[in-house]
Design a protein around this motif. Structure first.
Motif, mmCIF file in Angstrom:
data_model
loop_
_atom_site.group_PDB
_atom_site.id
_atom_site.type_symbol
_atom_site.label_atom_id
_atom_site.label_comp_id
_atom_site.label_asym_id
_atom_site.label_seq_id
_atom_site.Cartn_x
_atom_site.Cartn_y
_atom_site.Cartn_z
ATOM 1 N N ALA A 57 13.776 22.703 37.191
ATOM 2 C CA ALA A 57 14.641 23.803 37.611
ATOM 3 C C ALA A 57 13.882 25.106 37.397
ATOM 4 O O ALA A 57 13.079 25.226 36.464
ATOM 5 C CB ALA A 57 15.946 23.807 36.826
ATOM 6 N N PRO A 87 18.475 18.173 45.544
ATOM 7 C CA PRO A 87 19.377 17.059 45.220
ATOM 8 C C PRO A 87 19.670 16.206 46.448
ATOM 9 O O PRO A 87 19.947 16.721 47.536
ATOM 10 C CB PRO A 87 20.636 17.768 44.717
ATOM 11 C CG PRO A 87 20.155 19.102 44.236
ATOM 12 C CD PRO A 87 19.049 19.478 45.173
ATOM 13 N N SER A 110 20.057 23.335 46.874
ATOM 14 C CA SER A 110 19.133 23.412 45.740
ATOM 15 C C SER A 110 19.370 24.601 44.821
ATOM 16 O O SER A 110 18.956 24.587 43.665
ATOM 17 C CB SER A 110 17.686 23.472 46.247
ATOM 18 O OG SER A 110 17.467 24.664 46.983
ATOM 19 N N ASP A 160 19.819 16.059 32.101
ATOM 20 C CA ASP A 160 20.220 15.026 33.052
ATOM 21 C C ASP A 160 20.704 13.842 32.230
ATOM 22 O O ASP A 160 19.917 12.959 31.853
ATOM 23 C CB ASP A 160 19.030 14.646 33.935
ATOM 24 C CG ASP A 160 19.359 13.530 34.917
ATOM 25 O OD1 ASP A 160 20.506 13.046 34.905
ATOM 26 O OD2 ASP A 160 18.468 13.153 35.701
ATOM 27 N N GLU A 202 17.128 27.287 40.794
ATOM 28 C CA GLU A 202 16.869 26.337 41.884
ATOM 29 C C GLU A 202 16.387 25.007 41.305
ATOM 30 O O GLU A 202 15.560 24.979 40.386
ATOM 31 C CB GLU A 202 15.830 26.886 42.846
ATOM 32 C CG GLU A 202 15.549 25.947 44.012
ATOM 33 C CD GLU A 202 14.784 26.598 45.146
ATOM 34 O OE1 GLU A 202 14.665 25.969 46.214
ATOM 35 O OE2 GLU A 202 14.315 27.747 44.968
ATOM 36 N N PHE A 203 16.916 23.914 41.852
ATOM 37 C CA PHE A 203 16.554 22.571 41.389
ATOM 38 C C PHE A 203 15.508 21.965 42.333
ATOM 39 O O PHE A 203 15.551 22.180 43.550
ATOM 40 C CB PHE A 203 17.786 21.670 41.349
ATOM 41 C CG PHE A 203 18.763 22.024 40.263
ATOM 42 C CD1 PHE A 203 18.798 21.305 39.076
ATOM 43 C CD2 PHE A 203 19.649 23.085 40.411
ATOM 44 C CE1 PHE A 203 19.692 21.623 38.069
ATOM 45 C CE2 PHE A 203 20.534 23.421 39.416
ATOM 46 C CZ PHE A 203 20.564 22.684 38.240
ATOM 47 N N TRP A 204 14.564 21.209 41.737
ATOM 48 C CA TRP A 204 13.551 20.506 42.514
ATOM 49 C C TRP A 204 13.342 19.119 41.940
ATOM 50 O O TRP A 204 13.260 18.978 40.715
ATOM 51 C CB TRP A 204 12.226 21.277 42.495
ATOM 52 C CG TRP A 204 11.213 20.715 43.469
ATOM 53 C CD1 TRP A 204 10.996 21.082 44.749
ATOM 54 C CD2 TRP A 204 10.293 19.654 43.193
ATOM 55 N NE1 TRP A 204 10.013 20.329 45.320
ATOM 56 C CE2 TRP A 204 9.557 19.432 44.376
ATOM 57 C CE3 TRP A 204 10.018 18.845 42.084
ATOM 58 C CZ2 TRP A 204 8.577 18.449 44.481
ATOM 59 C CZ3 TRP A 204 9.048 17.867 42.182
ATOM 60 C CH2 TRP A 204 8.333 17.680 43.365
ATOM 61 N N LEU A 229 15.548 18.515 32.086
ATOM 62 C CA LEU A 229 14.737 18.998 33.196
ATOM 63 C C LEU A 229 13.689 19.967 32.667
ATOM 64 O O LEU A 229 13.928 20.686 31.686
ATOM 65 C CB LEU A 229 15.604 19.703 34.238
ATOM 66 C CG LEU A 229 16.237 18.842 35.334
ATOM 67 C CD1 LEU A 229 17.219 17.832 34.735
ATOM 68 C CD2 LEU A 229 16.951 19.714 36.361
ATOM 69 N N THR A 276 13.287 15.648 48.525
ATOM 70 C CA THR A 276 14.646 15.357 48.079
ATOM 71 C C THR A 276 14.616 14.205 47.085
ATOM 72 O O THR A 276 13.686 13.386 47.080
ATOM 73 C CB THR A 276 15.549 14.989 49.269
ATOM 74 O OG1 THR A 276 15.036 13.812 49.912
ATOM 75 C CG2 THR A 276 15.631 16.132 50.269
ATOM 76 N N PRO A 299 16.839 15.662 40.836
ATOM 77 C CA PRO A 299 16.110 16.822 40.298
ATOM 78 C C PRO A 299 15.411 16.517 38.984
ATOM 79 O O PRO A 299 15.976 15.862 38.101
ATOM 80 C CB PRO A 299 17.210 17.868 40.117
ATOM 81 C CG PRO A 299 18.242 17.499 41.134
ATOM 82 C CD PRO A 299 18.232 15.995 41.162
ATOM 83 N N GLU A 300 14.168 16.966 38.894
ATOM 84 C CA GLU A 300 13.359 16.802 37.688
ATOM 85 C C GLU A 300 12.995 18.145 37.058
ATOM 86 O O GLU A 300 12.627 18.201 35.892
ATOM 87 C CB GLU A 300 12.070 16.043 38.019
ATOM 88 C CG GLU A 300 12.304 14.657 38.601
ATOM 89 C CD GLU A 300 11.005 14.013 39.058
ATOM 90 O OE1 GLU A 300 9.949 14.687 38.958
ATOM 91 O OE2 GLU A 300 11.044 12.858 39.500
#
Length: 328
Positions: A106, A227, A59, A75, A222-224, A82, A100, A103-104
């Motif tokens: 960051a 991924p 992430s 995206d 960090e991505f959420w 995002l 998981t 990702p929507e």
């Protein structure tokens, strides 16, 4: 003027030979004055676009070295940007979650000394792209985790031949295992080549170009949700302009003001050689030319300065204290 023409001109003005220690000092001084001039105006940042590929279950990612700020992350697969937040918003919205998917959002999580974390536990290797960066005068200090313990290790460079750490640093793709790397050069030496740090699997953790700084920082995001598959995103950013490194590099200043990168370094270098009169003349010329340069460039709005009050006779008298750090 090219970078090479600038430092060769300084060698000539100081009656120094090309390729000696004075030239190394001239190169460093040129870049110091270059970044001073860039930071005084809106010329130090430029817009850059690049791609970043996320992997399943990982992430946290470091942005390229020159990125100063992320503007947006696209995206393209789903034709949407995002949502970008700060770390406090992430804690408020998603603390303790491990969702998981695609990702929507960051979140900016800070600055760290490497772009990637070790993918597997083991010794790190360091090397330069130039064979002259070798011996006890060329070292790197690595701060990281070894079996969960914060550890510091100093490694000598051996030019283009990789040198290994004695410690086995922890793998930490979703944590901060390597906090900081610091280049350490002694006895007036300077690194000539690009410094590369790799993990035990041969994955490059950071590449530090010469004269960029002894310990550069990388923006980490960090991505959420985490991924769930490999995916590529388009990142648009404000990026620092790189230092002058190669002989043919061209300073990103109006060409009519390239002489600032001669007068400024000359005022410092000649003073160090005991040529005070010549250094003072160069400083006066640098000051005059810089004033002209600032007159045609937009000033940075974030620059804040404090001036001494010279019109009120009661300031700094009686019960008034002198303003600290006031500009004379």
């Amino acid at each position: 003027m090219t970078y090479e023409e600038l430092y060769q001109e300084l060698n000539l003005l100081a009656s120094e030979e090309d390729g000696d220690d004075f030239e190394d000092m001239a190169k460093r001084s040129i870049n110091l004055h270059y970044f001073e001039l860039l930071s005084e105006t809106n010329t130090d940042l430029e817009r850059r676009e690049f791609t970043i590929t996320v992997e399943n279950g990982v992430s946290k990612y470091g942005m390229p070295l020159y990125v100063a700020d992320v503007l947006n992350i696209e995206d393209d697969d789903n034709d949407r940007p995002l949502d970008l937040y700060g770390p406090h918003e992430y804690d408020r919205r998603h603390s303790g979650t491990s969702n998981t998917g695609t990702p929507e959002e960051a979140f900016w999580i800070g600055e760290h000394g490497v772009q990637k974390q070790p993918t597997q536990a083991g010794a790190l290797t360091v090397e330069s792209s130039d064979n002259t960066d070798t011996g006890g005068n060329y070292q790197i200090v690595i701060h990281g985790m070894v079996s969960g313990v914060d550890t510091r290790e100093v490694v000598d460079f051996t030019g283009t031949t990789p040198s290994s750490t004695t410690n086995s640093f922890d793998a930490s793709v979703n944590a901060i295992g390597i906090r900081r790397v610091v280049l350490k050069n002694r006895n007036n030496t300077t690194f000539t080549g690009n410094v590369t740090i790799k993990d035990s699997a041969g994955v490059t953790l950071a590449v530090i170009p010469p004269y960029y700084g002894d310990s550069p920082s990388y923006q980490w995001w960090e991505f959420w949700p985490f991924p769930a598959a490999t995916q590529t995103f388009v990142v648009r950013s404000l990026a620092h302009k790189p230092p002058l490194i190669n002989p043919e590099d061209w300073p990103e200043l109006p060409e009519m003001f390239h002489d600032l990168l001669i007068y400024g370094p000359q005022s410092v270098l000649l003073a160090g050689k005991g040529k005070e009169a010549a250094a003072n003349r160069a400083l006066q010329k640098y000051t005059d030319r810089k004033r002209a340069f600032m007159g045609i460039k937009q000033h940075r709005g974030v620059k804040t300065r404090r001036f001494r009050n010279v019109s009120n006779p009661y300031v700094q008298r009686g019960n008034f204290r002198k303003i600290p750090n006031a500009v004379e």
